[in-house]
Design an enzyme around this catalytic site. Structure first.
Site, PDB file in Angstrom:
ATOM      1  N   LYS A  87       0.855  -1.190   0.000  1.00 16.70           N
ATOM      2  CA  LYS A  87       0.000   0.000   0.000  1.00 16.70           C
ATOM      3  C   LYS A  87       0.890   1.239   0.000  1.00 16.70           C
ATOM      4  O   LYS A  87       1.751   1.403   0.876  1.00 16.70           O
ATOM      5  CB  LYS A  87      -0.874  -0.050   1.261  1.00 16.70           C
TER       6      LYS A  87
HETATM    7  C1  E4P Z   1      -7.966   1.613   4.367  1.00 21.32           C
HETATM    8  O1  E4P Z   1      -7.406   1.224   3.403  1.00 21.32           O
HETATM    9  C2  E4P Z   1      -7.895   3.009   4.831  1.00 21.32           C
HETATM   10  O2  E4P Z   1      -6.631   3.278   5.344  1.00 21.32           O
HETATM   11  C3  E4P Z   1      -8.963   3.208   5.871  1.00 21.32           C
HETATM   12  O3  E4P Z   1     -10.188   2.751   5.334  1.00 21.32           O
HETATM   13  C4  E4P Z   1      -9.087   4.643   6.362  1.00 21.32           C
HETATM   14  O4  E4P Z   1     -10.227   4.716   7.171  1.00 21.32           O
HETATM   15  P1  E4P Z   1     -10.532   5.947   8.161  1.00 21.32           P
HETATM   16  O5  E4P Z   1     -10.822   7.154   7.330  1.00 21.32           O
HETATM   17  O6  E4P Z   1     -11.722   5.504   8.949  1.00 21.32           O
HETATM   18  O7  E4P Z   1      -9.298   6.125   9.006  1.00 21.32           O
END
Ligand code: E4P
Length: 217
Positions: A87
């Protein structure tokens, strides 16, 4: 639409996995910190544990922000297990790194996406997944779901292969709306997945059936 769980919590991952509907897992540095995972060895070990639990794509996020370090960190993460997806944040060096990973057979998830322009760039670089952050867009009084629909339309017109992975999901309705808008994947907290189960008429109906069933035994 594939279902990923958005957590680094092993018992929540297990619970979603046992439902039989889980296709993968996403994590981020905040979610890892929430579980108290600290230090490179512990982080690699934790990702390995997730990979052994779920047979699907597992996103592991780099914390480097320059090209050479993203490559080095991403290669280390990718070596943990074939299901690891590196990622990478939507920054200039991140896009360069996604292109390199894509050319070298390493799956990527381009994260922190908030616009259609960013989505086009990530797809051009060959990202496997693209993560638009729905909830965080909603927090700014824009409609995160509109962005999913816009990107789905662009990817369809242009024939881009990058999969739209709707992230920052806050509730069950978000999941339904993402499915309608054309997301390929939705990554959700466990509560939002379980929220899909709920309807008051189901509860009332089941109570009545169970009550009436007593008359039949
Ligand atoms: C996942 O890939 C993301 O990092 C995550 O969904 C972010 O979520 P949040 O906005 O609730 O922190």
């Amino acid at each position: 639409m594939k279902f990923f769980i958005d957590t680094a919590n092993l018992s929540q991952i297990r619970e979603a996995h046992e439902l039989g509907i889980l296709d993968g897992v996403t994590t981020n540095p905040s979610l890892m910190a929430k579980e108290g995972i600290k230090g490179e060895a512990a982080i690699l070990y934790h990702y390995k544990a997730i990979c052994e639990m779920v047979d699907g794509d597992i996103s592991a996020e780099v914390i480097s922000t320059d090209y050479a370090s993203i490559l080095e960190e991403g290669k280390k993460l990718a070596a943990i297990h074939p299901n690891i997806v590196v990622k990478v944040p939507m920054i200039k060096d991140g896009i360069k790194a996604i292109k390199w990973f894509s050319d070298n057979g390493i799956k990527t998830n381009c994260t922190l996406v908030f616009s259609a322009g960013q989505a086009i760039l990530a797809a051009k670089a060959g990202a496997t997944y693209l993560s638009p952050f729905i909830g965080r867009i909603d927090d700014t009084n824009w409609d995160g779901i509109d962005l999913i629909a816009q990107i789905a339309n662009i990817y369809s017109i242009q024939g881009f292969k990058t999969q739209i992975l709707a992230a920052s999901i806050r509730n069950a309705l978000h999941i339904v709306k993402c499915a309608e808008a054309g997301a390929d994947v939705c990554t959700c907290p466990l509560d939002s997945i379980l929220g899909l189960l709920k309807h008051p008429l189901t509860d009332i109906g089941l109570a009545k059936f169970l009550e009436d069933a007593k008359k039949t035994v």
